[in-house]
Design an enzyme around this catalytic site. Structure first.
Site, mmCIF file in Angstrom:
data_model
loop_
_atom_site.group_PDB
_atom_site.id
_atom_site.type_symbol
_atom_site.label_atom_id
_atom_site.label_comp_id
_atom_site.label_asym_id
_atom_site.label_seq_id
_atom_site.Cartn_x
_atom_site.Cartn_y
_atom_site.Cartn_z
ATOM 1 N N TYR A 153 18.411 29.183 8.635
ATOM 2 C CA TYR A 153 17.234 30.032 8.913
ATOM 3 C C TYR A 153 17.154 30.296 10.489
ATOM 4 C CZ TYR A 153 15.454 30.304 4.295
ATOM 5 O OH TYR A 153 15.280 30.542 2.939
ATOM 6 N N ARG A 182 -11.075 0.125 14.495
ATOM 7 C CA ARG A 182 -10.810 0.918 13.347
ATOM 8 C C ARG A 182 -11.733 0.429 12.316
ATOM 9 N NH1 ARG A 182 -4.934 1.948 11.039
ATOM 10 N NH2 ARG A 182 -5.383 -0.147 10.315
ATOM 11 N N LYS A 240 0.790 -1.256 -0.012
ATOM 12 C CA LYS A 240 0.027 0.107 0.150
ATOM 13 C C LYS A 240 0.975 1.183 0.108
ATOM 14 C CE LYS A 240 -0.649 -0.120 4.812
ATOM 15 N NZ LYS A 240 -1.133 -0.417 6.119
ATOM 16 N N MET A 292 14.106 24.300 2.639
ATOM 17 C CA MET A 292 13.301 23.639 1.536
ATOM 18 C C MET A 292 14.172 22.718 0.569
ATOM 19 S SD MET A 292 10.903 25.125 -1.331
ATOM 20 C CE MET A 292 9.510 25.760 -0.378
#
Ligand SMILES: *Cc1c(COP(=O)(O)O)cnc(C)c1O
Length: 378
Positions: free
Chosen positions: A265, A130, A35, A313
């Site tokens: 940063y 669930r 999956k 990033m």
């Protein structure tokens, strides 16, 4: 030239980890759980390494179609079953086995026109709350399915909530064995954690048969991808698992900084001595967690060092100072391994990086960004 970042999927390691799962449960058949696009590895890229599995288990019909398109004719199981009536047509057409966990799915089956009756896996909610029928409702669901012409064989299934933790699996195993005691059909209970941690204890003891975890199919996911289901209690090396995904990049710049200078940063890291830092072409937009703090382990030229400051990033910074002091020539173009296996065969488990980020190997693999090119290798 493209950015130097690359994901490498290791076929031989997938094979090795699958063999580990079989070793832990030698009498069971194995669903390779693929999956979430084979836990971020890419179904097509992982397939070669996993093709000796007895079946593939997944969630999306689109993923099932991709597995069939690879030429797989064996069993495919939809772990959440169908979501709407027309999904059953695809199940008929592609011969997909499907989980039945709620009344609505039985209603859809009862209304479905098919020449070929379906193999279904009836799911018991043994305590996770669930998916699945409660112990009180399970047998009537079984009887209802058993009366349908659309249904062929009914297998029995449950899923553990605490196989990786202190609570363990006994409480749910007992519920499952009690409720299914005299029902026919194959059984499937164990995920990776139950397969590795509990299968052997259970096989070894001649305890109450109500505690027996013996089943016909195991459903390992994460262990196939070389991540420990219970890190840091046991590491992937403790379980004999090999990394199946390497995320690598290169150093694209270096900076020599003085005491008191900051990196990145927010000036989040401040040097307490003169240092050399390397800037790596990998950031959170590649799937490396932004929350990894200073000190997260990383390999440069296959040697362990640490990250410094905030992950941005497209870049992150690493400490080259100890490597240079040890006489290594590291700098522009040097190989960096974010997780997985370096060229010198050194391994940094994805679990260590995940742990530093306060999460699990699962999340990191699945979050590998689309923009990262990937290759398959032995
Ligand atoms: C994801 C999943 C698995 C595999 O779990 P791992 O912890 O990755 O081994 C097994 N069974 C079901 C129902 C699942 O959804």
């Amino acid at each position: 030239m493209p950015r130097p970042i690359l994901a490498t999927i290791h076929s031989a390691a997938l094979q090795h980890n699958l063999a580990r799962a079989r070793q832990a449960a030698p009498d069971a058949k194995t669903w390779a759980v693929v999956k979430a696009n084979a836990y971020g590895h890419g179904i097509e890229r992982a397939f070669e390494g996993l093709r000796s599995a007895d079946g593939f288990a997944l969630l999306d019909l689109e993923e099932a179609q991709r597995v069939r398109a690879l030429g797989w004719r064996g069993p495919i199981l939809l772990l959440e079953g169908v979501f709407e009536t027309r999904d059953l047509e695809l199940c008929s057409r592609l011969d997909l086995w499907h989980t039945v966990h709620c009344d609505e799915q039985i209603d859809m089956l009862a209304a479905h026109k098919t020449n070929l009756p379906h193999r279904v896996f009836l799911k018991l909610n043994s305590g996770m709350n669930r998916l699945g029928f409660t112990p009180e409702r399970f047998r009537s669901a079984w009887a209802r399915l058993n009366a349908l012409a659309q249904v062929d064989e009914i297998s029995l299934m449950t899923h553990f909530s605490d196989a990786d933790g202190a609570r363990g699996i006994i409480h749910q195993t007992r519920v499952f064995n009690e409720v299914t005691r005299d029902l026919p059909g194959e059984r499937t209970l164990s995920n990776s954690a139950a397969t590795l941690r509990h299968m052997t204890d259970h096989a070894a003891t001649d305890s109450d048969p109500q505690d027996s975890l013996v089943s016909d199919w195991i459903r390992p996911g994460i262990l196939l991808y070389g991540s420990s289901p219970d890190h840091p209690q046991h590491t992937s090396a403790d379980w004999g698992l090999l990394p199946t995904m390497t995320l690598s990049s290169k150093i694209i710049a270096t900076q020599a900084i003085d005491t008191g200078a900051s990196v990145g940063y927010g000036s989040n890291f401040v040097a307490d001595k003169p240092m050399t830092i390397g800037v790596v072409a990998c950031g959170y937009a590649d799937g490396y967690p932004r929350v990894c703090p200073t000190g997260t382990p990383i390999l440069v030229a296959g040697q362990r060092t640490r990250t410094l400051g905030r992950v941005s990033m497209d870049m992150l910074a690493v400490d080259l100072t100890p490597l240079l002091r040890a006489g290594l020539s590291v700098g522009f173009g040097t190989e960096v391994t974010l997780w997985g296996r370096a060229s010198n065969a050194a391994v940094l488990s994805i679990d260590e990086v995940a742990y530093a980020a306060g999460t699990l190997g699962y999340e990191l693999m699945c979050a590998l960004a689309r923009r990262v090119p990937a290759q398959v290798q032995d």
